[in-house]
Design a protein around this motif. Sequence first.
Motif, PDB file in Angstrom:
ATOM      1  N   ASN A 140      32.310  29.337   7.148  1.00  0.00           N
ATOM      2  CA  ASN A 140      32.046  28.009   6.588  1.00  0.00           C
ATOM      3  C   ASN A 140      30.581  27.594   6.557  1.00  0.00           C
ATOM      4  O   ASN A 140      30.270  26.554   6.006  1.00  0.00           O
ATOM      5  N   GLU A 168      30.206  19.619  10.883  1.00  0.00           N
ATOM      6  CA  GLU A 168      30.999  18.437  10.527  1.00  0.00           C
ATOM      7  C   GLU A 168      32.434  18.560  11.031  1.00  0.00           C
ATOM      8  O   GLU A 168      33.003  17.603  11.554  1.00  0.00           O
ATOM      9  N   GLN A 186      26.557  23.771   8.275  1.00  0.00           N
ATOM     10  CA  GLN A 186      26.812  22.360   8.003  1.00  0.00           C
ATOM     11  C   GLN A 186      28.304  22.018   8.034  1.00  0.00           C
ATOM     12  O   GLN A 186      28.715  21.067   8.696  1.00  0.00           O
ATOM     13  N   ARG A 187      29.127  22.779   7.320  1.00  0.00           N
ATOM     14  CA  ARG A 187      30.582  22.514   7.306  1.00  0.00           C
ATOM     15  C   ARG A 187      31.186  22.675   8.695  1.00  0.00           C
ATOM     16  O   ARG A 187      32.056  21.902   9.098  1.00  0.00           O
ATOM     17  N   THR A 188      30.737  23.696   9.414  1.00  0.00           N
ATOM     18  CA  THR A 188      31.251  23.907  10.765  1.00  0.00           C
ATOM     19  C   THR A 188      30.881  22.746  11.666  1.00  0.00           C
ATOM     20  O   THR A 188      31.711  22.243  12.426  1.00  0.00           O
TER      21      THR A 188
END
Length: 183
Positions: free
Chosen positions: A122, A129, A125-127
């Motif tokens: 991911n 969040e 950043q996605r991780t």
Amino acid sequence: LNGAKTVMLVLDVDKALSASIEVIKALQQNGYDGLYISFSTTLPELLKSFFQGGIDSRMVYIIDGISSMYGLGSVVMQNASFVESPLALDMIKNSVNDALLKLTREKKFLFIDSITVLRLYNGHQRTTEFIKTLLETGRKQELVTILEVVKLADKTHGNSIDDPDNLENSFIEKDGDTIVLRM
């Protein structure tokens, strides 16, 4: 745990599963049941390791985020659910919320195995969040949240692919409720 609400385990890859088993075993011995999200070990492997480690798998709800990627069929179990992959973050969040309703003991934990694998799929950043969302859920539900970070060596550059300090600074608040264990 000394009052910690969040524990970050920083582990060498060859020690990760055995250390996870020891942590869960200790939690169970102290009256916890919990939720284990696996992004690195398939359900059959995990259940075998739980059995060999003396863990009562009936007291752990497992969200398997990796078996489907290996083409392993879903096993029907009361205390397990499957998500498509580590990329299915919304599905994982929904599975977490559903699973938390099934935990019966007052003392509960949420174990995430591993943030490193999640980040490989991911990105940072996605991780970050996603983990912040899970940590907030943990705070609201009064869970002990265990975040597993596996150190992966980068043979090309001689350093760590997933710098635990970088991850730690991304989503761990320095509020006294967090401990970091490096093993």
